[in-house]
Structures are given as C-alpha cells and as structure tokens.
Design a protein around this motif. Structure first.
Motif, PDB file in Angstrom:
ATOM      1  N   ARG A   1      -4.597   6.409  -1.010  1.00  0.00           N
ATOM      2  CA  ARG A   1      -4.368   5.472   0.093  1.00  0.00           C
ATOM      3  C   ARG A   1      -5.245   4.264  -0.160  1.00  0.00           C
TER       4      ARG A   1
ATOM      5  N   VAL B   1      -6.845   0.740   0.966  1.00  0.00           N
ATOM      6  CA  VAL B   1      -7.221  -0.032   2.136  1.00  0.00           C
ATOM      7  C   VAL B   1      -8.166  -1.151   1.707  1.00  0.00           C
ATOM      8  N   ASP B   2      -8.227  -2.222   2.508  1.00  0.00           N
ATOM      9  CA  ASP B   2      -9.152  -3.309   2.219  1.00  0.00           C
ATOM     10  C   ASP B   2     -10.528  -2.987   2.805  1.00  0.00           C
TER      11      ASP B   2
ATOM     12  N   ASN C   1     -11.891  -3.846   5.386  1.00  0.00           N
ATOM     13  CA  ASN C   1     -11.853  -3.644   6.829  1.00  0.00           C
ATOM     14  C   ASN C   1     -11.072  -2.398   7.228  1.00  0.00           C
ATOM     15  N   GLY C   2     -10.611  -1.628   6.226  1.00  0.00           N
ATOM     16  CA  GLY C   2      -9.882  -0.395   6.502  1.00  0.00           C
ATOM     17  C   GLY C   2      -8.397  -0.582   6.752  1.00  0.00           C
ATOM     18  N   ARG C   3      -7.890  -1.801   6.534  1.00  0.00           N
ATOM     19  CA  ARG C   3      -6.450  -2.050   6.722  1.00  0.00           C
ATOM     20  C   ARG C   3      -5.678  -1.639   5.469  1.00  0.00           C
ATOM     21  N   ALA C   4      -4.530  -1.028   5.689  1.00  0.00           N
ATOM     22  CA  ALA C   4      -3.677  -0.577   4.586  1.00  0.00           C
ATOM     23  C   ALA C   4      -3.248  -1.743   3.711  1.00  0.00           C
ATOM     24  N   ILE C   5      -3.080  -1.466   2.415  1.00  0.00           N
ATOM     25  CA  ILE C   5      -2.581  -2.453   1.462  1.00  0.00           C
ATOM     26  C   ILE C   5      -1.184  -1.996   1.023  1.00  0.00           C
TER      27      ILE C   5
ATOM     28  N   THR D   1       4.088   1.345   3.504  1.00  0.00           N
ATOM     29  CA  THR D   1       3.523   0.484   4.543  1.00  0.00           C
ATOM     30  C   THR D   1       2.151   0.957   5.031  1.00  0.00           C
ATOM     31  N   SER D   2       1.833   2.229   4.801  1.00  0.00           N
ATOM     32  CA  SER D   2       0.515   2.741   5.186  1.00  0.00           C
ATOM     33  C   SER D   2      -0.488   2.659   4.034  1.00  0.00           C
ATOM     34  N   GLY D   3      -0.066   2.051   2.904  1.00  0.00           N
ATOM     35  CA  GLY D   3      -0.948   1.915   1.741  1.00  0.00           C
ATOM     36  C   GLY D   3      -1.028   3.166   0.889  1.00  0.00           C
TER      37      GLY D   3
END
Length: 70
Positions: free
Chosen positions: A5, A7-8, A10-14, A34-36
């Motif tokens: 998984r 994430v950047d 900030n914890g946002r999915a890539i 869409t959830s990385g």
C-alpha cells in the motif's frame, strides 16, 4: 502473495502508481488501485527488486527478500 500500500508523507493513498517486482527471471508490473494498493500473487522465493514510479514523486527502488510461499 505480496500486497503493498503506497501512501504519501501525510498518509494519503497514491493511486495509479506503476509498481514493478522482479525476482530472478520473473518480472511483474501492476498499478495501484484508488486506495494505493497493489498485489502480486504466486511469486518465487528469493531476493526481489521492487520499483515504484508515481506522478509527482521521485522513483523509488528497493531490494527485499521474499519468504517461501509469497
């Protein structure tokens, strides 16, 4: 199987990142959802190279050891 998984900081999915996984002569490529998340199944055991390329980020490559049954 291997599931990653992305994430950047900030914890946002890539989403839609290109992920390549190579073990010996076996090479697989997939894109994150869409959830990385991306998943690779039925991989041989051994030293693996994982490469990630995502828009807006520097490409990243890491070597990891895959356990038996991955």
């Amino acid at each position: 199987s291997v599931e990653l998984r992305l994430v950047d900081v900030n914890g946002r999915a890539i989403p839609d990142a290109r992920v390549s996984l190579a073990v010996d002569a076996t090479r697989r490529e997939a894109r994150t959802d869409t959830s990385g998340t991306v998943r690779f199944a039925d991989l041989p055991r051994g030293r693996s190279t994982i490469s990630v390329d995502a828009s807006g980020f520097e490409p990243e490559t890491r070597d990891v050891d895959l356990p038996a049954g991955a």
